[in-house]
Design a protein around this motif. Sequence first.
Motif, PDB file in Angstrom:
ATOM      1  N   SER A   1       6.041   2.697   0.767  1.00 21.78           N
ATOM      2  CA  SER A   1       5.320   1.431   0.545  1.00 21.78           C
ATOM      3  C   SER A   1       5.281   0.522   1.660  1.00 21.78           C
ATOM      4  O   SER A   1       6.364   0.313   2.399  1.00 21.78           O
ATOM      5  N   ILE A   2       4.238   0.255   2.165  1.00 26.30           N
ATOM      6  CA  ILE A   2       4.012  -0.593   3.422  1.00 26.30           C
ATOM      7  C   ILE A   2       3.154  -1.818   3.085  1.00 26.30           C
ATOM      8  O   ILE A   2       2.336  -1.887   2.073  1.00 26.30           O
ATOM      9  N   VAL A   3       3.085  -2.633   4.030  1.00 27.72           N
ATOM     10  CA  VAL A   3       1.787  -3.743   4.096  1.00 27.72           C
ATOM     11  C   VAL A   3       1.317  -3.357   5.560  1.00 27.72           C
ATOM     12  O   VAL A   3       1.798  -3.338   6.602  1.00 27.72           O
ATOM     13  N   ASP A   4      -0.004  -3.331   5.145  1.00 28.53           N
ATOM     14  CA  ASP A   4      -0.798  -3.025   6.355  1.00 28.53           C
ATOM     15  C   ASP A   4      -1.106  -4.130   7.143  1.00 28.53           C
ATOM     16  O   ASP A   4      -1.454  -5.376   6.750  1.00 28.53           O
ATOM     17  N   LEU A   5      -0.933  -3.958   8.321  1.00 25.66           N
ATOM     18  CA  LEU A   5      -1.064  -5.114   9.396  1.00 25.66           C
ATOM     19  C   LEU A   5      -2.351  -4.748  10.635  1.00 25.66           C
ATOM     20  O   LEU A   5      -2.193  -5.444  11.364  1.00 25.66           O
ATOM     21  N   GLU A   6      -2.997  -3.922   9.994  1.00 28.45           N
ATOM     22  CA  GLU A   6      -3.985  -3.493  11.360  1.00 28.45           C
ATOM     23  C   GLU A   6      -4.875  -4.691  11.471  1.00 28.45           C
ATOM     24  O   GLU A   6      -5.168  -5.013  12.524  1.00 28.45           O
TER      25      GLU A   6
ATOM     26  N   LYS B   1       0.813  -1.101   0.075  1.00 27.64           N
ATOM     27  CA  LYS B   1      -0.063  -0.001  -0.017  1.00 27.64           C
ATOM     28  C   LYS B   1       0.712   1.293   0.214  1.00 27.64           C
ATOM     29  O   LYS B   1       1.844   1.399   0.694  1.00 27.64           O
TER      30      LYS B   1
ATOM     31  N   GLN C   1       6.129  -8.176  12.866  1.00 27.81           N
ATOM     32  CA  GLN C   1       5.391  -7.707  11.733  1.00 27.81           C
ATOM     33  C   GLN C   1       6.048  -8.381  10.483  1.00 27.81           C
ATOM     34  O   GLN C   1       5.392  -8.995   9.652  1.00 27.81           O
TER      35      GLN C   1
ATOM     36  N   THR D   1       1.116  -2.188  13.822  1.00 29.05           N
ATOM     37  CA  THR D   1       1.533  -1.173  12.932  1.00 29.05           C
ATOM     38  C   THR D   1       1.834  -1.671  11.586  1.00 29.05           C
ATOM     39  O   THR D   1       2.490  -2.940  11.679  1.00 29.05           O
ATOM     40  N   PRO D   2       1.879  -1.050  10.599  1.00 26.82           N
ATOM     41  CA  PRO D   2       2.491  -1.437   9.305  1.00 26.82           C
ATOM     42  C   PRO D   2       3.869  -1.717   9.206  1.00 26.82           C
ATOM     43  O   PRO D   2       4.657  -0.984   9.669  1.00 26.82           O
ATOM     44  N   CYS D   3       4.136  -2.797   8.390  1.00 22.53           N
ATOM     45  CA  CYS D   3       5.436  -3.241   8.024  1.00 22.53           C
ATOM     46  C   CYS D   3       6.058  -2.243   6.789  1.00 22.53           C
ATOM     47  O   CYS D   3       5.535  -2.170   5.828  1.00 22.53           O
TER      48      CYS D   3
ATOM     49  N   ASP E   1       1.589   4.790   1.422  1.00 25.93           N
ATOM     50  CA  ASP E   1       1.265   5.663   2.478  1.00 25.93           C
ATOM     51  C   ASP E   1       2.089   6.694   2.506  1.00 25.93           C
ATOM     52  O   ASP E   1       3.140   6.614   2.984  1.00 25.93           O
TER      53      ASP E   1
END
Length: 571
Positions: free
Chosen positions: A291-296, A285, A348, A301-303, A287
């Motif tokens: 670029s992050i991986v949403d871990l919600e 994603k 994460q 919190t995002p990786c 943000d």
Amino acid sequence: MISIKKSISAHIAEILKKINADAQIDGDTVYAMLEYPPDEKMGDLALPCFKLSKVLRMAPVKIAATIAENFSVDSVARAEALNGYFNIYLDGTYLAKSIVSGVREKGERFGAPTDMGEGKTVVLDYSSPNVAKPFHIGHLGTTVIGHSLKRLHEFAGYKCVGINYLGDWGTQFGKLIVAYRKWGNAELVENGGVDALVDLYVKINNAITDDPALADEARAEFRKLEDGDEENIKLWKWFVEISLAEYQKTYKQLGIEFDSYKGESFYTDKMPAQVQKLRDMGLLKIDDGASIVDLEPYGMTPCLILKRDGSTLYPTRDIAAAVYRKETYDFDKMIYVTSAGQSLHFAQWFKVVELMGYEWFDKLVHVPYGTVSINGAKLATRTGNVILLRDLFAESIAKVEAIMEEKNPDLPDRDKVSEAVGVGAIVFYYLSNNRIRDINFMMEDALSFEGNTGPYVQYTYARTCSVLAKSPDYDKNAELTVTSADETSLLKTLSRFEEVVREAIAAYEPSIVTRYILDVAGAYNRFYHNCSILGAENEQIKNTRLALTEAANTVLGNAFGLICLAKTEKI
Ligand code: ARG
């Protein structure tokens, strides 16, 4: 003990079958229920029969009584039913025979589980200092816990690969290159080694605070390094080499060798494929440009995968490294030992690996540990208040040297012994606590020969050596006979070794071995003080006591090996 416990369990299961065959209680079930009573007076093993009452449809007191009536096993001297418990007292002479023959047959492998690791590979990622930054006491935990876990797994038959994931890449090298060109020269670094590099690093960081343009310069140099600039690559390689040579001195003191030094730099060209995979799978994603991986959904919190400028991050590298290591070593388990401060990072990216569909995600294990302070002072890397591992060992060795000079000035190889005891004191002290606890290092406590310390257990080991050296050709075929409670108590302690090893592996907890070593040392010293060995009343008793000393010597020696503690034959 495991085999003794197994045969006792099987025998009890047979008896239970007669009470109620339908209940189908087998030896393994009984084995799992056997307890070590808190007090020796209540037996060496006990079966709490109330746990069986429901399935057997019988009152606990009656079950215990029935077992007692039908019980007869060679390894047991006496057994009784008491308050719904079936209490077992082991036979000292039987234990002596089984342990002494085991020790002689298996030697350095005595105590090693044989049904755990065969055909399996464990990768361990530990120590991993950051080049050009100080190798400080914060790294003590990862270094000795990591290595101890490696030894434990090797002992249990696993094929182990120890990896030093050096922090050998990143913007700090841009800074270092700028600093070197500004203030350094070949001679300075050649002579000063890591210290000179750290000085340069501190100097440039301070300079950057006053003149932020220097940070741009450093970034530009790092970029050049990434693009393969020959001069910069040469410098970088040299910096890494110098640092590694210094770390290796500490590793040598600890008896540590790594199977691989593939550090962060090795993975630079392996990240794009993983980033692409993440992108293709729709896991990335954007943000705020990053670029992050949403871990919600997983409560985290995002990786972070890529910074705004497209550069990679710590998790990105770890993901690429894990994939590479799976392909290279096909591990059954990969263990990372770091401070608890990195727990979120590991949670994460382990999750990200799972989301990427790598079915081996559940083979990744993070083993965290607490913080270390010394004599009450918390260390802070940023403010420069650091204690180098090297200096900590040097101080401890110097103190031991002074003690030796006073206590045993004629000791041959005094230097070597002082080093083994000085380093051992720190390792032992550190590994005495549950790894997750924060510890405050008190040098005086660690070095005491009287307390529960490294010097004390090494001294005990030396004592077993000296007893054996005084009687080199005692009769090893003599019939053994155990005649005192202190002998039986020592034997019982020795018999627990393999179970201790299994427990330590299952919990990733070397302190279980450390505490066990204290138990063995305590039991041996009580035996030594209360039972005359060389002056025993007859040859048979003397031979038995020498054989027990031999067994204690082997168990202590093997256990030392599991926690990086050197065997000292003389102190
Ligand atoms: N170099 C890191 C540090 O000193 C530790 C690396 C741990 N291993 C890993 N695969 N992330 O904090």
